[in-house]
Design a protein around this motif. Structure first.
Motif, PDB file in Angstrom:
ATOM      1  N   SER A 130      -0.904   7.865   6.318  1.00 22.67           N
ATOM      2  CA  SER A 130      -0.830   7.740   4.866  1.00 22.67           C
ATOM      3  C   SER A 130      -1.387   9.001   4.211  1.00 22.67           C
ATOM      4  CB  SER A 130      -1.640   6.523   4.405  1.00 22.67           C
ATOM      5  OG  SER A 130      -1.660   6.457   2.997  1.00 22.67           O
ATOM      6  N   PRO A 146      -1.246   9.559   0.315  1.00 27.93           N
ATOM      7  CA  PRO A 146      -0.751   9.115  -0.989  1.00 27.93           C
ATOM      8  C   PRO A 146      -0.535  10.228  -2.007  1.00 27.93           C
ATOM      9  CG  PRO A 146      -2.800   7.982  -0.405  1.00 27.93           C
ATOM     10  CD  PRO A 146      -2.479   8.928   0.694  1.00 27.93           C
ATOM     11  N   PRO A 201       3.976   5.309   6.210  1.00 26.58           N
ATOM     12  CA  PRO A 201       3.000   4.303   5.762  1.00 26.58           C
ATOM     13  C   PRO A 201       2.948   4.146   4.240  1.00 26.58           C
ATOM     14  CG  PRO A 201       2.050   5.682   7.463  1.00 26.58           C
ATOM     15  CD  PRO A 201       3.360   6.316   7.067  1.00 26.58           C
ATOM     16  N   ASP A 202       3.130   5.237   3.512  1.00 24.86           N
ATOM     17  CA  ASP A 202       3.095   5.159   2.054  1.00 24.86           C
ATOM     18  C   ASP A 202       4.351   4.500   1.506  1.00 24.86           C
ATOM     19  OD1 ASP A 202       0.564   6.356   1.999  1.00 24.86           O
ATOM     20  OD2 ASP A 202       1.455   8.357   2.071  1.00 24.86           O
ATOM     21  N   LEU A 257       4.018   0.768   1.951  1.00 22.18           N
ATOM     22  CA  LEU A 257       3.175   0.136   0.920  1.00 22.18           C
ATOM     23  C   LEU A 257       3.945  -0.027  -0.387  1.00 22.18           C
ATOM     24  CD1 LEU A 257      -0.264   1.901   1.448  1.00 22.18           C
ATOM     25  CD2 LEU A 257       0.247  -0.521   1.746  1.00 22.18           C
ATOM     26  N   LYS A 258       4.674   1.012  -0.776  1.00 18.29           N
ATOM     27  CA  LYS A 258       5.396   0.976  -2.050  1.00 18.29           C
ATOM     28  C   LYS A 258       6.574   0.008  -2.002  1.00 18.29           C
ATOM     29  CE  LYS A 258       3.971   5.482  -3.656  1.00 18.29           C
ATOM     30  NZ  LYS A 258       4.286   6.420  -4.698  1.00 18.29           N
ATOM     31  N   GLY A 283       6.811  -2.580   0.094  1.00 19.14           N
ATOM     32  CA  GLY A 283       6.180  -3.889   0.201  1.00 19.14           C
ATOM     33  C   GLY A 283       6.636  -4.715   1.387  1.00 19.14           C
ATOM     34  N   LYS A 339       4.279  -3.701   7.540  1.00 17.25           N
ATOM     35  CA  LYS A 339       3.050  -3.209   8.162  1.00 17.25           C
ATOM     36  C   LYS A 339       3.383  -1.991   9.015  1.00 17.25           C
ATOM     37  CE  LYS A 339       0.858  -7.725   8.521  1.00 17.25           C
ATOM     38  NZ  LYS A 339       0.354  -8.745   9.452  1.00 17.25           N
TER      39      LYS A 339
END
Length: 174
Positions: free
Chosen positions: A133, A135, A144-145, A148-149, A151, A154
């Motif tokens: 990550s 960011p 990884p980023d 997350l965005k 959704g 994992k």
């Protein structure tokens, strides 16, 4: 139910070039195969395509060619994956953080990243990547980023996966 993992091509490419070179760490490649045999470790068709794009004689290419059917999971031909791929592309089209060139690269159909994320989101697998990550990064989209965005995805590193599912194997050779 045990977690299932899909491995990014960078794990295989960096592995064969550095940490898990075939000349001294065949155990890693055997471990991947055993994880597949146990129904936990896989990759996807787009990763296979990236590995097969290597030069003839490339060890990761030869390894990918020799993996059993079912290790590289169907991505493009899976309707659930393609639905999630459309979701990933919609996110990329609307994102304002990353530079346009980074999002264009992320969205290239020949690249595995968005397909890994789409597969993971569609089927609940965890994406295993060497990417970390970052960011604040804008010139590329770290998996990884993006996870997350987008959704409901994992990610973990290969080292985290090895900690969870590998035994010590190094033996000194005089």
């Amino acid at each position: 139910m045990a977690n299932k993992y899909i491995i990014d091509s960078n794990v295989f490419i960096q592995g064969k070039n550095f940490h898990y070179h075939f000349s001294f760490c065949e155990g890693f490649w055997d471990w991947v195969h055993e994880g597949f045999d146990k129904g936990m470790v896989y990759s996807i068709g787009k990763v296979r395509a990236e590995l097969l794009a290597g030069k003839k004689g490339d060890e990761a290419r030869k390894w990918a060619e020799g993996m059993p059917d079912g290790f590289f999971l169907e991505d493009v031909g899976d309707a659930a994956v393609m639905k999630q791929y459309a979701h990933c592309m919609a996110w990329a089209a609307g994102d304002k953080h990353y530079q346009p060139a980074a999002l264009t690269r992320f969205a290239e159909a020949k690249r595995a990243d968005a397909f890994l994320l789409a597969y993971a989101r569609a089927h609940g697998h965890i994406v295993v990547t060497q990417e970390l990550s970052q960011p604040d990064k804008r010139k590329e989209v770290p998996i990884p980023d993006a996870a997350l965005k987008i959704g409901n995805i994992k990610t973990m590193t290969i080292y985290e996966l090895l900690q969870a599912h590998a035994q010590p194997t190094f033996v000194f050779k005089p």
